[in-house]
Design a protein around this motif. Sequence first.
Motif, PDB file in Angstrom:
ATOM      1  N   GLU A   1       0.839  -1.207   0.000  1.00  0.00           N
ATOM      2  CA  GLU A   1       0.000   0.000   0.000  1.00  0.00           C
ATOM      3  C   GLU A   1       0.871   1.253   0.000  1.00  0.00           C
ATOM      4  O   GLU A   1       0.607   2.205  -0.736  1.00  0.00           O
ATOM      5  N   VAL A   2       1.920   1.236   0.812  1.00  0.00           N
ATOM      6  CA  VAL A   2       2.824   2.384   0.886  1.00  0.00           C
ATOM      7  C   VAL A   2       3.520   2.576  -0.462  1.00  0.00           C
ATOM      8  O   VAL A   2       3.655   3.703  -0.947  1.00  0.00           O
ATOM      9  N   GLU A   3       3.946   1.481  -1.055  1.00  0.00           N
ATOM     10  CA  GLU A   3       4.621   1.549  -2.355  1.00  0.00           C
ATOM     11  C   GLU A   3       3.731   2.234  -3.386  1.00  0.00           C
ATOM     12  O   GLU A   3       4.177   3.104  -4.124  1.00  0.00           O
ATOM     13  N   GLN A   4       2.451   1.847  -3.403  1.00  0.00           N
ATOM     14  CA  GLN A   4       1.504   2.461  -4.341  1.00  0.00           C
ATOM     15  C   GLN A   4       1.359   3.961  -4.090  1.00  0.00           C
ATOM     16  O   GLN A   4       1.264   4.739  -5.037  1.00  0.00           O
ATOM     17  N   LEU A   5       1.342   4.355  -2.823  1.00  0.00           N
ATOM     18  CA  LEU A   5       1.179   5.772  -2.494  1.00  0.00           C
ATOM     19  C   LEU A   5       2.420   6.589  -2.841  1.00  0.00           C
ATOM     20  O   LEU A   5       2.316   7.695  -3.357  1.00  0.00           O
ATOM     21  N   VAL A   6       3.580   6.043  -2.536  1.00  0.00           N
ATOM     22  CA  VAL A   6       4.829   6.807  -2.681  1.00  0.00           C
ATOM     23  C   VAL A   6       5.313   6.861  -4.136  1.00  0.00           C
ATOM     24  O   VAL A   6       5.934   7.828  -4.556  1.00  0.00           O
ATOM     25  N   THR A   7       4.972   5.823  -4.913  1.00  0.00           N
ATOM     26  CA  THR A   7       5.418   5.776  -6.311  1.00  0.00           C
ATOM     27  C   THR A   7       5.046   7.057  -7.046  1.00  0.00           C
ATOM     28  O   THR A   7       3.909   7.514  -6.981  1.00  0.00           O
ATOM     29  N   GLY A   8       6.042   7.639  -7.698  1.00  0.00           N
ATOM     30  CA  GLY A   8       5.805   8.860  -8.459  1.00  0.00           C
ATOM     31  C   GLY A   8       6.010  10.127  -7.661  1.00  0.00           C
ATOM     32  O   GLY A   8       5.952  11.225  -8.212  1.00  0.00           O
ATOM     33  N   HIS A   9       6.264  10.004  -6.364  1.00  0.00           N
ATOM     34  CA  HIS A   9       6.453  11.198  -5.534  1.00  0.00           C
ATOM     35  C   HIS A   9       7.905  11.394  -5.108  1.00  0.00           C
ATOM     36  O   HIS A   9       8.221  12.407  -4.498  1.00  0.00           O
ATOM     37  N   GLU A  10       8.763  10.414  -5.401  1.00  0.00           N
ATOM     38  CA  GLU A  10      10.164  10.517  -4.987  1.00  0.00           C
ATOM     39  C   GLU A  10      10.964  11.316  -5.999  1.00  0.00           C
ATOM     40  O   GLU A  10      10.774  11.175  -7.193  1.00  0.00           O
ATOM     41  N   ASP A  11      11.897  12.127  -5.497  1.00  0.00           N
ATOM     42  CA  ASP A  11      12.822  12.789  -6.420  1.00  0.00           C
ATOM     43  C   ASP A  11      14.061  11.912  -6.592  1.00  0.00           C
ATOM     44  O   ASP A  11      14.126  10.810  -6.037  1.00  0.00           O
ATOM     45  N   SER A  12      15.027  12.382  -7.340  1.00  0.00           N
ATOM     46  CA  SER A  12      16.205  11.549  -7.644  1.00  0.00           C
ATOM     47  C   SER A  12      17.049  11.245  -6.411  1.00  0.00           C
ATOM     48  O   SER A  12      17.826  10.299  -6.400  1.00  0.00           O
ATOM     49  N   GLN A  13      16.905  12.023  -5.343  1.00  0.00           N
ATOM     50  CA  GLN A  13      17.645  11.752  -4.104  1.00  0.00           C
ATOM     51  C   GLN A  13      16.852  10.885  -3.125  1.00  0.00           C
ATOM     52  O   GLN A  13      17.290  10.667  -1.996  1.00  0.00           O
ATOM     53  N   GLY A  14      15.679  10.403  -3.549  1.00  0.00           N
ATOM     54  CA  GLY A  14      14.883   9.558  -2.657  1.00  0.00           C
ATOM     55  C   GLY A  14      14.106  10.348  -1.616  1.00  0.00           C
ATOM     56  O   GLY A  14      13.792   9.844  -0.546  1.00  0.00           O
ATOM     57  N   ASN A  15      13.800  11.616  -1.933  1.00  0.00           N
ATOM     58  CA  ASN A  15      13.025  12.449  -1.014  1.00  0.00           C
ATOM     59  C   ASN A  15      11.630  12.701  -1.591  1.00  0.00           C
ATOM     60  O   ASN A  15      11.425  12.613  -2.802  1.00  0.00           O
ATOM     61  N   VAL A  16      10.716  13.045  -0.704  1.00  0.00           N
ATOM     62  CA  VAL A  16       9.335  13.282  -1.101  1.00  0.00           C
ATOM     63  C   VAL A  16       8.916  14.675  -0.623  1.00  0.00           C
ATOM     64  O   VAL A  16       9.138  15.020   0.536  1.00  0.00           O
ATOM     65  N   ASN A  17       8.325  15.468  -1.532  1.00  0.00           N
ATOM     66  CA  ASN A  17       7.734  16.742  -1.129  1.00  0.00           C
ATOM     67  C   ASN A  17       6.444  16.379  -0.404  1.00  0.00           C
ATOM     68  O   ASN A  17       5.467  15.973  -1.025  1.00  0.00           O
ATOM     69  N   TYR A  18       6.465  16.482   0.932  1.00  0.00           N
ATOM     70  CA  TYR A  18       5.355  15.942   1.709  1.00  0.00           C
ATOM     71  C   TYR A  18       4.065  16.733   1.542  1.00  0.00           C
ATOM     72  O   TYR A  18       2.974  16.188   1.667  1.00  0.00           O
ATOM     73  N   GLU A  19       4.158  18.015   1.217  1.00  0.00           N
ATOM     74  CA  GLU A  19       2.941  18.799   1.013  1.00  0.00           C
ATOM     75  C   GLU A  19       2.206  18.311  -0.240  1.00  0.00           C
ATOM     76  O   GLU A  19       1.008  18.052  -0.212  1.00  0.00           O
ATOM     77  N   GLU A  20       2.943  18.134  -1.323  1.00  0.00           N
ATOM     78  CA  GLU A  20       2.349  17.609  -2.564  1.00  0.00           C
ATOM     79  C   GLU A  20       1.826  16.190  -2.345  1.00  0.00           C
ATOM     80  O   GLU A  20       0.760  15.819  -2.835  1.00  0.00           O
ATOM     81  N   PHE A  21       2.602  15.396  -1.599  1.00  0.00           N
ATOM     82  CA  PHE A  21       2.234  14.015  -1.326  1.00  0.00           C
ATOM     83  C   PHE A  21       0.886  13.943  -0.597  1.00  0.00           C
ATOM     84  O   PHE A  21      -0.018  13.234  -1.000  1.00  0.00           O
ATOM     85  N   VAL A  22       0.757  14.713   0.490  1.00  0.00           N
ATOM     86  CA  VAL A  22      -0.475  14.707   1.292  1.00  0.00           C
ATOM     87  C   VAL A  22      -1.660  15.140   0.441  1.00  0.00           C
ATOM     88  O   VAL A  22      -2.715  14.510   0.459  1.00  0.00           O
ATOM     89  N   ARG A  23      -1.484  16.211  -0.334  1.00  0.00           N
ATOM     90  CA  ARG A  23      -2.603  16.707  -1.157  1.00  0.00           C
ATOM     91  C   ARG A  23      -2.998  15.663  -2.216  1.00  0.00           C
ATOM     92  O   ARG A  23      -4.180  15.437  -2.456  1.00  0.00           O
ATOM     93  N   ALA A  24      -2.018  14.998  -2.811  1.00  0.00           N
ATOM     94  CA  ALA A  24      -2.308  13.971  -3.824  1.00  0.00           C
ATOM     95  C   ALA A  24      -3.068  12.802  -3.195  1.00  0.00           C
ATOM     96  O   ALA A  24      -4.044  12.310  -3.759  1.00  0.00           O
ATOM     97  N   VAL A  25      -2.617  12.354  -2.027  1.00  0.00           N
ATOM     98  CA  VAL A  25      -3.257  11.218  -1.364  1.00  0.00           C
ATOM     99  C   VAL A  25      -4.677  11.572  -0.920  1.00  0.00           C
ATOM    100  O   VAL A  25      -5.619  10.793  -1.128  1.00  0.00           O
ATOM    101  N   MET A  26      -4.856  12.742  -0.356  1.00  0.00           N
ATOM    102  CA  MET A  26      -6.180  13.124   0.157  1.00  0.00           C
ATOM    103  C   MET A  26      -7.182  13.424  -0.944  1.00  0.00           C
ATOM    104  O   MET A  26      -8.377  13.313  -0.748  1.00  0.00           O
ATOM    105  N   ASN A  27      -6.680  13.793  -2.108  1.00  0.00           N
ATOM    106  CA  ASN A  27      -7.589  14.096  -3.220  1.00  0.00           C
ATOM    107  C   ASN A  27      -7.762  12.899  -4.129  1.00  0.00           C
ATOM    108  O   ASN A  27      -8.276  13.020  -5.237  1.00  0.00           O
ATOM    109  N   GLY A  28      -7.308  11.744  -3.665  1.00  0.00           N
ATOM    110  CA  GLY A  28      -7.489  10.493  -4.404  1.00  0.00           C
ATOM    111  C   GLY A  28      -6.590  10.441  -5.598  1.00  0.00           C
ATOM    112  O   GLY A  28      -6.763   9.807  -6.552  1.00  0.00           O
TER     113      GLY A  28
END
Length: 145
Positions: free
Chosen positions: A118-145
Amino acid sequence: MMGSYNEEEFQETFQLFDNRGDGKIQVNQVGDVLRALGQNPTEAEVKKLTQSHRQDERISFEVFLPMYSSISKNKNSDTAEDFIEGLRHFDKDGNGYISSAELRHLLTTLGEKLSDDEVEQLVTGHEDSQGNVNYEEFVRAVMNG
């Protein structure tokens, strides 16, 4: 009380889960029926609602309705801002990013724990080349389906 549904529509949805035609559903289907009716209860909430029933028991619509009412009253009021604020504590550099490893760890160990898949599905496409995630974009993407 019933939101945008009326009792007749509720009963129709309930009956979709009645696989015997006896006007009842399995106790272990309560969460699925609630979700089909637009609610989003946690597993813990469903367990609490159904704890007085055996898992193999079948319940009627009249028994189900108060369960629905209880969940719809407890509408989750968490906002994207609440989650972003929570993740901000893990943003060591204050740059809007957290490591995807840390995000994965949080999602699999805290609160309503997610599986690795489940985590893999959520995180896929949100990582940058250094393995970091913009958490604001991530939260908005997850909450808006």
